[in-house]
Design a protein around this motif. Sequence first.
Motif, PDB file in Angstrom:
ATOM      1  N   LEU A 130      92.366  26.988  39.427  1.00 48.34           N
ATOM      2  CA  LEU A 130      92.030  28.389  39.656  1.00 48.34           C
ATOM      3  C   LEU A 130      92.590  28.850  41.001  1.00 48.34           C
ATOM      4  CD1 LEU A 130      88.239  28.344  38.652  1.00 48.34           C
ATOM      5  CD2 LEU A 130      90.243  28.696  37.173  1.00 48.34           C
ATOM      6  N   ALA A 131      93.315  29.939  40.980  1.00 44.74           N
ATOM      7  CA  ALA A 131      93.832  30.462  42.246  1.00 44.74           C
ATOM      8  C   ALA A 131      92.738  31.219  42.990  1.00 44.74           C
ATOM      9  CB  ALA A 131      95.021  31.381  41.983  1.00 44.74           C
ATOM     10  N   HIS A 132      91.724  31.616  42.241  1.00 40.48           N
ATOM     11  CA  HIS A 132      90.607  32.334  42.860  1.00 40.48           C
ATOM     12  C   HIS A 132      89.391  32.207  41.965  1.00 40.48           C
ATOM     13  CE1 HIS A 132      88.216  35.382  44.872  1.00 40.48           C
ATOM     14  NE2 HIS A 132      88.069  36.023  43.734  1.00 40.48           N
ATOM     15  N   HIS A 133      88.226  32.141  42.595  1.00 37.90           N
ATOM     16  CA  HIS A 133      87.002  32.234  41.810  1.00 37.90           C
ATOM     17  C   HIS A 133      85.918  32.867  42.658  1.00 37.90           C
ATOM     18  CE1 HIS A 133      86.128  28.388  43.902  1.00 37.90           C
ATOM     19  NE2 HIS A 133      84.872  28.783  43.811  1.00 37.90           N
ATOM     20  N   GLU A 134      84.989  33.530  41.988  1.00 36.78           N
ATOM     21  CA  GLU A 134      83.898  34.176  42.705  1.00 36.78           C
ATOM     22  C   GLU A 134      82.697  34.294  41.781  1.00 36.78           C
ATOM     23  OE1 GLU A 134      86.103  37.829  43.512  1.00 36.78           O
ATOM     24  OE2 GLU A 134      84.649  38.931  42.305  1.00 36.78           O
ATOM     25  N   GLN A 135      81.542  34.372  42.388  1.00 42.97           N
ATOM     26  CA  GLN A 135      80.320  34.450  41.599  1.00 42.97           C
ATOM     27  C   GLN A 135      80.134  35.852  41.037  1.00 42.97           C
ATOM     28  OE1 GLN A 135      76.678  32.514  43.314  1.00 42.97           O
ATOM     29  NE2 GLN A 135      75.704  34.398  42.665  1.00 42.97           N
ATOM     30  N   LEU A 136      79.720  35.924  39.794  1.00 45.11           N
ATOM     31  CA  LEU A 136      79.502  37.238  39.185  1.00 45.11           C
ATOM     32  C   LEU A 136      78.036  37.642  39.233  1.00 45.11           C
ATOM     33  CD1 LEU A 136      81.834  37.275  36.052  1.00 45.11           C
ATOM     34  CD2 LEU A 136      81.977  38.690  38.094  1.00 45.11           C
ATOM     35  N   GLU A 137      77.200  36.872  38.571  1.00 44.54           N
ATOM     36  CA  GLU A 137      75.781  37.234  38.507  1.00 44.54           C
ATOM     37  C   GLU A 137      74.988  36.074  37.935  1.00 44.54           C
ATOM     38  OE1 GLU A 137      74.589  39.894  35.411  1.00 44.54           O
ATOM     39  OE2 GLU A 137      76.284  39.341  34.162  1.00 44.54           O
ATOM     40  N   THR A 138      73.699  36.179  38.039  1.00 40.11           N
ATOM     41  CA  THR A 138      72.817  35.196  37.429  1.00 40.11           C
ATOM     42  C   THR A 138      71.952  35.917  36.411  1.00 40.11           C
ATOM     43  OG1 THR A 138      72.769  33.859  39.429  1.00 40.11           O
ATOM     44  CG2 THR A 138      70.978  33.550  37.851  1.00 40.11           C
ATOM     45  N   ARG A 139      71.947  35.421  35.203  1.00 40.46           N
ATOM     46  CA  ARG A 139      71.192  36.113  34.150  1.00 40.46           C
ATOM     47  C   ARG A 139      70.573  35.101  33.196  1.00 40.46           C
ATOM     48  NH1 ARG A 139      74.861  38.977  29.817  1.00 40.46           N
ATOM     49  NH2 ARG A 139      75.679  40.222  31.559  1.00 40.46           N
ATOM     50  N   LEU A 140      69.572  35.576  32.499  1.00 39.35           N
ATOM     51  CA  LEU A 140      68.894  34.749  31.514  1.00 39.35           C
ATOM     52  C   LEU A 140      69.670  34.818  30.204  1.00 39.35           C
ATOM     53  CD1 LEU A 140      66.318  33.098  31.734  1.00 39.35           C
ATOM     54  CD2 LEU A 140      65.035  35.058  30.869  1.00 39.35           C
ATOM     55  N   LEU A 141      70.128  33.690  29.722  1.00 38.65           N
ATOM     56  CA  LEU A 141      70.853  33.695  28.447  1.00 38.65           C
ATOM     57  C   LEU A 141      69.879  33.768  27.280  1.00 38.65           C
ATOM     58  CD1 LEU A 141      73.678  31.070  29.075  1.00 38.65           C
ATOM     59  CD2 LEU A 141      73.667  33.556  29.449  1.00 38.65           C
ATOM     60  N   ALA A 142      70.438  33.999  26.099  1.00 36.21           N
ATOM     61  CA  ALA A 142      69.609  34.126  24.903  1.00 36.21           C
ATOM     62  C   ALA A 142      68.799  32.857  24.653  1.00 36.21           C
ATOM     63  CB  ALA A 142      70.490  34.441  23.703  1.00 36.21           C
ATOM     64  N   ASP A 143      69.360  31.717  25.002  1.00 30.60           N
ATOM     65  CA  ASP A 143      68.667  30.455  24.728  1.00 30.60           C
ATOM     66  C   ASP A 143      67.637  30.106  25.809  1.00 30.60           C
ATOM     67  OD1 ASP A 143      70.133  29.716  26.874  1.00 30.60           O
ATOM     68  OD2 ASP A 143      71.349  28.221  25.849  1.00 30.60           O
ATOM     69  N   GLY A 144      67.413  31.023  26.752  1.00 28.70           N
ATOM     70  CA  GLY A 144      66.370  30.793  27.736  1.00 28.70           C
ATOM     71  C   GLY A 144      66.825  30.100  29.001  1.00 28.70           C
ATOM     72  N   THR A 145      68.076  29.697  29.081  1.00 28.68           N
ATOM     73  CA  THR A 145      68.543  29.087  30.327  1.00 28.68           C
ATOM     74  C   THR A 145      69.009  30.171  31.277  1.00 28.68           C
ATOM     75  OG1 THR A 145      70.831  28.839  29.599  1.00 28.68           O
ATOM     76  CG2 THR A 145      69.340  27.033  29.104  1.00 28.68           C
ATOM     77  N   LEU A 146      68.798  29.887  32.539  1.00 29.45           N
ATOM     78  CA  LEU A 146      69.220  30.798  33.590  1.00 29.45           C
ATOM     79  C   LEU A 146      70.637  30.404  33.977  1.00 29.45           C
ATOM     80  CD1 LEU A 146      67.844  33.056  35.119  1.00 29.45           C
ATOM     81  CD2 LEU A 146      67.129  31.383  36.816  1.00 29.45           C
ATOM     82  N   ALA A 147      71.575  31.317  33.800  1.00 29.35           N
ATOM     83  CA  ALA A 147      72.972  30.965  34.034  1.00 29.35           C
ATOM     84  C   ALA A 147      73.540  31.729  35.209  1.00 29.35           C
ATOM     85  CB  ALA A 147      73.799  31.263  32.793  1.00 29.35           C
ATOM     86  N   THR A 148      74.163  31.005  36.115  1.00 25.66           N
ATOM     87  CA  THR A 148      74.935  31.644  37.175  1.00 25.66           C
ATOM     88  C   THR A 148      76.385  31.652  36.732  1.00 25.66           C
ATOM     89  OG1 THR A 148      73.417  30.969  38.929  1.00 25.66           O
ATOM     90  CG2 THR A 148      75.655  31.518  39.574  1.00 25.66           C
ATOM     91  N   VAL A 149      76.931  32.847  36.606  1.00 28.44           N
ATOM     92  CA  VAL A 149      78.247  33.032  36.009  1.00 28.44           C
ATOM     93  C   VAL A 149      79.307  33.217  37.087  1.00 28.44           C
ATOM     94  CG1 VAL A 149      79.579  34.378  34.350  1.00 28.44           C
ATOM     95  CG2 VAL A 149      77.097  34.179  34.098  1.00 28.44           C
TER      96      VAL A 149
END
Lengths: 196, 196
Positions: free
Chosen positions: B49-68
Amino acid sequence: MVDSTRHSVVAVVLRVRDGRLESLVRGVPLGSGETLEEALSRAVDVGALAHHEQLETRLLADGTLATVYLGLVPADRDLDGDWRPAGSDELVVAATARLRAKLSYTNAGFALAPAVFTISELREIYVAALGHDVAATNLQRVLVRRGVLERVEGVRAPGRAGGRPAALFRFASSSLEVTDQFAVLAPRRPGSRASA
Amino acid sequence: MVDSTRHSVVAVVLRVRDGRLESLVRGVPLGSGETLEEALSRAVDVGALAHHEQLETRLLADGTLATVYLGLVPADRDLDGDWRPAGSDELVVAATARLRAKLSYTNAGFALAPAVFTISELREIYVAALGHDVAATNLQRVLVRRGVLERVEGVRAPGRAGGRPAALFRFASSSLEVTDQFAVLAPRRPGSRASA
DNA sequence: ACAAAAGTGTTAAGGATACACCCATGA
DNA sequence: TCATGGGTGTATCCTTAACACTTTTGT
């Protein structure tokens, strides 16, 4: 599955009071099966916030994973807590940076200003939040042109020193809207006048 | 403390291939005591990856908290996986929106373009990523004016159809920089010419 | 009348898109 | 010499900061 990293929700709330930007930081552990928004509303009275948005999720020094929110309180609303001058706290700095950016290209001012105000009063709020001087003339022109501000009936009587009575304004919308599409390289949009 | 909400890290990686924007989504559970960045590097080869950055943290449909996270891969680098046309997946849409915004006011193009390229080639990348037409003339002018692009020695020979040889360019920086300060209401900054 | 605060008119500068025109190459 | 792709020059539009000037009030 070990009971791995603890997760918490932190609210960084900002307001302008007496010409100064103030901050209030509160955090709560995320409950089992609890939504981020639910935890946020336990951390702070969300009803007092005119706007809130997620900032970022980061590992705090104490090892907990914190999802940080930015909250904004209007000048005419009360929210008690340990308000401090917005200082050098890392989270507060990040929140302030976000606020400053959004004041430039959105109508975010609605979340700091009282319901009705004069341009001078709004200018004070912008000066405090942005940290640099703002000309009342240009503030009014930019926000009116963008359709962010609306005139309200009546005027504010001048103080003991005299002066012309000031016109009253309010924000046209009370939810965050992007008002300055900084889309460079986009084809020219012809009839892009305010549609409201 | 119950073993409450599970936390995971999701990488949404974007690239431009054959004039199309493509996406690759990968997620891993966050390990105990593991950093978000560490988990990210397990989810995807961060070196690609030439670049990456955090987008958001949200609750997925399956109930896990995902940091995207949003990741960007240059056109001349390979990263295998289940690449698909960037479609209607909610996370991909969010990542695309962020990319489009950043292409407008930062040098983010460096993370999608190959090391050296012609303006035409860069234009194709921007068209695919932005989803609307871009004039090569203006693309060059905007990016050169901002100091984002630099000339490189030599030219690219024309194809069988002839035509003038194209000049070669590269991005001046390979880390994300804000190049368009959309700071409205700011006092005029006098000597704000490119300092490089 | 005069000071003070608010508001309007006008100017000037910068950024960006559009478009016409010139340049360099292959067939 | 013609078609083709690349590059430059120029015009126009739009946004916005700056500033002079006018308006409206209190003393």
